[in-house]
Design a protein around this motif. Structure first.
Motif, PDB file in Angstrom:
ATOM      1  N   PRO A 115      -3.259   2.233  -9.830  1.00  0.00           N
ATOM      2  CA  PRO A 115      -3.328   0.977  -9.916  1.00  0.00           C
ATOM      3  C   PRO A 115      -3.708  -0.406 -11.452  1.00  0.00           C
ATOM      4  CG  PRO A 115      -3.001   0.513  -7.464  1.00  0.00           C
ATOM      5  CD  PRO A 115      -3.622   2.254  -8.657  1.00  0.00           C
TER       6      PRO A 115
ATOM      7  N   LEU B  77       4.401   3.094  -7.215  1.00  0.00           N
ATOM      8  CA  LEU B  77       3.398   2.126  -6.609  1.00  0.00           C
ATOM      9  C   LEU B  77       4.421   1.243  -5.178  1.00  0.00           C
ATOM     10  CD1 LEU B  77       0.991   0.721  -8.897  1.00  0.00           C
ATOM     11  CD2 LEU B  77       0.507   1.984  -7.053  1.00  0.00           C
TER      12      LEU B  77
ATOM     13  N   HIS C 190      -2.272 -15.043  -2.351  1.00  0.00           N
ATOM     14  CA  HIS C 190      -0.774 -13.992  -2.445  1.00  0.00           C
ATOM     15  C   HIS C 190       0.595 -14.738  -2.336  1.00  0.00           C
ATOM     16  CE1 HIS C 190      -2.664  -9.799  -2.735  1.00  0.00           C
ATOM     17  NE2 HIS C 190      -3.518 -10.705  -1.975  1.00  0.00           N
TER      18      HIS C 190
ATOM     19  N   PHE D  47       4.004  -9.065  -4.307  1.00  0.00           N
ATOM     20  CA  PHE D  47       4.117  -9.137  -2.734  1.00  0.00           C
ATOM     21  C   PHE D  47       4.502 -10.241  -1.560  1.00  0.00           C
ATOM     22  CE2 PHE D  47       0.247  -5.872  -3.940  1.00  0.00           C
ATOM     23  CZ  PHE D  47       1.216  -5.017  -2.875  1.00  0.00           C
TER      24      PHE D  47
ATOM     25  N   LEU E   1      -4.050  -2.932   5.709  1.00  0.00           N
ATOM     26  CA  LEU E   1      -5.444  -3.545   5.328  1.00  0.00           C
ATOM     27  C   LEU E   1      -6.200  -4.020   6.210  1.00  0.00           C
ATOM     28  CD1 LEU E   1      -6.948  -2.745   2.374  1.00  0.00           C
ATOM     29  CD2 LEU E   1      -5.536  -4.896   1.807  1.00  0.00           C
TER      30      LEU E   1
ATOM     31  N   ARG F 242      -6.598   1.229   5.249  1.00  0.00           N
ATOM     32  CA  ARG F 242      -8.055   0.968   4.090  1.00  0.00           C
ATOM     33  C   ARG F 242      -8.870  -0.157   4.241  1.00  0.00           C
ATOM     34  NH1 ARG F 242      -7.325   4.077  -0.075  1.00  0.00           N
ATOM     35  NH2 ARG F 242      -8.671   2.250  -2.008  1.00  0.00           N
TER      36      ARG F 242
ATOM     37  N   LEU G 256      -7.862  -7.247  -4.203  1.00  0.00           N
ATOM     38  CA  LEU G 256      -7.210  -7.084  -3.186  1.00  0.00           C
ATOM     39  C   LEU G 256      -5.722  -6.658  -3.667  1.00  0.00           C
ATOM     40  CD1 LEU G 256      -8.884 -10.517  -2.273  1.00  0.00           C
ATOM     41  CD2 LEU G 256      -9.203  -8.117  -1.573  1.00  0.00           C
ATOM     42  N   THR G 257      -5.342  -7.047  -4.965  1.00  0.00           N
ATOM     43  CA  THR G 257      -3.691  -6.208  -5.191  1.00  0.00           C
ATOM     44  C   THR G 257      -4.269  -5.158  -5.374  1.00  0.00           C
ATOM     45  OG1 THR G 257      -3.629  -8.743  -6.395  1.00  0.00           O
ATOM     46  CG2 THR G 257      -2.232  -6.678  -6.777  1.00  0.00           C
ATOM     47  N   GLN G 258      -4.858  -4.517  -5.388  1.00  0.00           N
ATOM     48  CA  GLN G 258      -4.508  -3.231  -5.916  1.00  0.00           C
ATOM     49  C   GLN G 258      -5.104  -2.450  -4.932  1.00  0.00           C
ATOM     50  OE1 GLN G 258      -6.976  -1.196  -9.253  1.00  0.00           O
ATOM     51  NE2 GLN G 258      -6.510  -2.950 -10.775  1.00  0.00           N
ATOM     52  N   GLU G 259      -5.326  -3.140  -3.367  1.00  0.00           N
ATOM     53  CA  GLU G 259      -5.721  -2.263  -3.018  1.00  0.00           C
ATOM     54  C   GLU G 259      -4.577  -2.538  -1.603  1.00  0.00           C
ATOM     55  OE1 GLU G 259      -7.897  -0.647  -0.817  1.00  0.00           O
ATOM     56  OE2 GLU G 259     -10.148  -0.867  -2.673  1.00  0.00           O
ATOM     57  N   LEU G 260      -3.707  -4.152  -2.283  1.00  0.00           N
ATOM     58  CA  LEU G 260      -2.430  -3.989  -1.290  1.00  0.00           C
ATOM     59  C   LEU G 260      -1.088  -2.569  -2.529  1.00  0.00           C
ATOM     60  CD1 LEU G 260      -1.930  -7.189  -0.883  1.00  0.00           C
ATOM     61  CD2 LEU G 260      -1.462  -5.526   1.160  1.00  0.00           C
ATOM     62  N   GLN G 261      -1.811  -2.298  -3.317  1.00  0.00           N
ATOM     63  CA  GLN G 261      -0.689  -1.488  -4.242  1.00  0.00           C
ATOM     64  C   GLN G 261      -0.857   0.202  -4.024  1.00  0.00           C
ATOM     65  OE1 GLN G 261      -1.467  -2.173  -8.357  1.00  0.00           O
ATOM     66  NE2 GLN G 261      -0.049  -3.708  -7.787  1.00  0.00           N
TER      67      GLN G 261
END
Lengths: 218, 218
Positions: free
Chosen positions: A16, A79, A103, A109, A174, A190, B194-199
């Motif tokens: 990412p 991704l 978001h 997303f 998450l 995660r 947070l965006t990278q976690e979702l990715q």
DNA sequence: TAGATTGTTAATCGATTAACAATC
DNA sequence: TAGATTGTTAATCGATTAACAATC
């Protein structure tokens, strides 16, 4: 047959960051980027960057570098880029509401459900999404096809909420609850624990403090 | 002379999880716990747990286990327990406001400042804290002695805000901006994107999806 | 003493990085 | 061709874990 299952977890965790830099380069109109430049921008070693990218295949040209458009597309593809992933959020407290708003206009997303056990919150509007009752969770996950979920409930509820989500068809979670969740079979979890992050920072601050009490050494 | 500087980063990252389990055990009235029980509750291998704890010193008794009260105190001490750490939050958007409210009644942290560059937000009350102007940051960090900060500003502002915090005396920063910050000398920065976690979760969901398209293999 | 469990040794594993042959 | 940069080999490093001697 894709080779994605062979990408090491540490590499996946860096993709990412690479993607973000690549999209910035696309926006800036760059055509070619070298591993040195990309590594510098992403904050990693250039050998590590080349190794990471090699797991995705050979998309560079020796003596030249990487084609920005091609590489950006390749990383993005891995991704889940190209579609806007439906996400459900469970828990409409401080964190859940902030994430729903955060978001709300995300490119990759889309928040398709926000749930809370408190009847007083059900029906209210947060970031363009109406808070639903927990009893609607299974139906909404099914109708939207959401594979991703964010859990922002108290620690006492987190395990049962994750089980509920898994049963509804969610495969990746998450978890913001301060507890270690045991994932159902075939589900990825995660954890992001904000208090634990602060405690790790306090560890370093406390260490620095006692070090200065004992003098600067040497 | 403490030995804290020799604790490996991977171990430090697990200490908060151990501490949480230990405090639950204290609350439950337990006197003794074995490495097997503790490891199970924390979700790690028992050999790893014993190795991690050995970095803190020898606080167990062979043939018996660990004294719950003693071990909880030792771990807590390393993580800055015993005092309530003053924290400043920069950025009063969705994430910053949620974190201010989230930590409003935290046992180990106290939000002593919340800052935003938007004059329209300055003066408003969030989680019991009044939003201050950025120009007050240095004075408030100095007067409260805050060593910890949370950065929840747009990516474009994150680096300069971190530099500002470092200059004001902050030594440890939790960065929520989607950008890799280069820390000033002697400053610790941890990033939560947070965006990278979702990715990363989307990566796994996409992989699972294409795997099922190709059939379940063997 | 007999049973149990820690703390540590040694082996394994995965991640990182320097160095360089391949090759544009 | 000469210069440049990738992709990969080999070495290094750090983290994990099984196994067990130390010892309560």
């Amino acid at each position: 047959m894709s080779a994605t299952s062979e990408i090491p977890p540490a590499t996946v965790g860096r993709l990412p960051g690479y993607w973000r830099v690549m999209r910035d380069l696309v926006d800036a109109g760059a055509n070619i980027v070298s591993s040195t430049e990309l590594a510098e921008a992403a904050g990693v070693n250039s050998a590590q960057l080349r190794r990471d990218l090699s797991y995705l295949g050979s998309y560079g040209t020796r003596g030249v570098g990487y084609d920005v458009a091609v590489l950006s597309e390749r990383i993005g593809h891995h991704l889940g880029g190209g579609r806007r992933w439906p996400v459900v959020i469970v828990g409409a407290g401080n964190i859940g509401r902030a994430l729903a708003r955060h978001h709300a206009d995300d490119e990759h997303f889309r928040v398709v459900g926000l749930f809370d056990a408190d009847p007083a919150l059900v029906g209210s509007l947060v970031g363009g999404v109406i808070v639903s009752a927990m009893s609607d969770l299974e139906a909404i996950v099914a109708s939207t096809g959401a594979a991703l979920a964010i859990v922002a409930v108290p620690g006492t509820e987190a395990q049962s909420v994750c089980d509920l989500l898994a049963a509804a068809g969610v495969t990746s979670i998450l978890n913001f609850a301060p507890i270690t969740v045991v994932p159902a079979e075939g589900v990825n979890v995660r954890g992001v624990d904000l208090t634990q992050e602060l405690q790790i920072l306090a560890f370093h601050a406390a260490r620095r403090r006692s070090a200065s009490e004992n003098g600067p050494g040497i």
